[in-house]
Design a protein around this motif. Structure first.
Motif, short mmCIF file in Angstrom:
data_model
loop_
_atom_site.label_atom_id
_atom_site.label_comp_id
_atom_site.label_asym_id
_atom_site.label_seq_id
_atom_site.Cartn_x
_atom_site.Cartn_y
_atom_site.Cartn_z
N ALA A 107 4.20 -12.15 -33.52
CA ALA A 107 4.24 -13.78 -33.08
C ALA A 107 5.89 -14.16 -32.71
N ARG A 108 6.52 -13.86 -33.70
CA ARG A 108 8.06 -14.08 -33.25
C ARG A 108 8.79 -13.54 -31.97
N ALA A 109 8.36 -11.90 -32.14
CA ALA A 109 8.83 -11.29 -30.92
C ALA A 109 8.33 -11.61 -29.58
N TYR A 110 7.06 -12.24 -29.59
CA TYR A 110 6.29 -12.70 -28.50
C TYR A 110 6.99 -13.82 -27.94
N CYS A 111 7.36 -14.92 -28.78
CA CYS A 111 7.92 -15.86 -28.47
C CYS A 111 9.39 -15.91 -27.79
N GLY A 166 13.63 -16.41 -25.41
CA GLY A 166 14.34 -16.76 -26.66
C GLY A 166 13.73 -18.14 -27.44
N ALA A 167 12.64 -18.21 -27.26
CA ALA A 167 11.95 -19.33 -27.87
C ALA A 167 11.53 -18.72 -29.45
N ARG A 168 10.79 -19.60 -30.23
CA ARG A 168 10.67 -19.12 -31.70
C ARG A 168 9.40 -19.76 -31.87
N ASN A 193 -8.82 -25.25 -32.27
CA ASN A 193 -9.09 -23.82 -31.27
C ASN A 193 -8.58 -22.69 -32.17
N VAL A 194 -7.33 -22.60 -32.48
CA VAL A 194 -6.86 -21.36 -33.47
C VAL A 194 -5.81 -22.21 -34.44
N TRP A 195 -5.71 -21.45 -35.61
CA TRP A 195 -4.64 -21.78 -36.49
C TRP A 195 -3.14 -21.29 -35.81
N GLN A 196 -2.20 -21.95 -36.15
CA GLN A 196 -1.00 -21.69 -35.27
C GLN A 196 0.06 -21.35 -36.43
N TYR A 197 0.86 -20.35 -36.30
CA TYR A 197 1.83 -19.91 -37.33
C TYR A 197 3.06 -21.18 -37.31
N VAL A 246 -0.40 -18.37 -31.57
CA VAL A 246 1.14 -18.53 -31.68
C VAL A 246 1.19 -19.76 -30.76
N ARG A 247 2.08 -20.72 -31.17
CA ARG A 247 2.82 -21.98 -30.31
C ARG A 247 4.13 -21.53 -30.43
#
Length: 161
Positions: free
Chosen positions: A18-22, A28-30, A94-98, A154-155
């Motif tokens: 999830a961190r890598a995807y952002c 460069g998002a997180r 909808n989905v839990w978010q990290y 992920v958000r």
């Protein structure tokens, strides 16, 4: 991704993924800190739901149960009526978010926010859907292989200039 999935939350990611995807998908998002998620969902007026003071079923996905998870709905399926005061869609149900990772001497966990639209039938241990903004769940982390789930997404956030 297939056209049918382009507007749905990204799921089946470990915390590291999830961190890598952002960072990759959004320059460069997180992941948000829990307080950032809370602020984006609630604003400054203490509302219990992103859209206001009353629980309105039309503003978030309906719950499903059974042995097969149908997956999340498109992010804007309940917009704009289900949006937060800042116009952020799809924060609950909808989905839990990290959000933040927490550690102590013995465990690693992540705080999940927003609730999920699926709960396995007959499950006594699975997280209940918690769309109220004063609730969260703590998801214990083991390794990338075990962290992935259809109900966790992920958000991504970026710091303002």
């Amino acid at each position: 991704p297939p056209a049918a999935l382009r507007e749905t939350p990204v799921t089946y990611l470990s915390l590291a993924e999830a961190r890598a995807y952002c960072a990759w998908a959004h320059g460069g998002a997180r992941l948000p800190h829990e307080w950032e998620w809370q602020y984006a969902a609630q604003g400054t007026d203490g509302r219990p739901y992103p859209w206001g003071a009353s629980k309105v079923a039309a503003n978030y996905p309906p719950m499903s149960s059974g042995v097969t998870c149908r997956g999340p709905q498109p992010v804007a399926a309940h917009a704009p009526q289900g949006d937060s005061p800042f116009g952020v869609s799809d924060l609950v149900g909808n989905v839990w978010q990290y959000t933040d990772e927490v550690r102590d001497e013995h465990t690693r966990a992540v705080i999940l926010r927003g609730g999920s639209n699926y709960r396995p039938s007959g499950s006594k241990w699975y997280f209940p859907n918690q769309i109220e903004l004063n609730t969260h769940n703590k998801y214990f982390l083991f390794s990338d292989r075990y962290e992935r789930a259809a109900t966790i997404g992920v958000r991504c956030v970026k710091d303002a200039a």
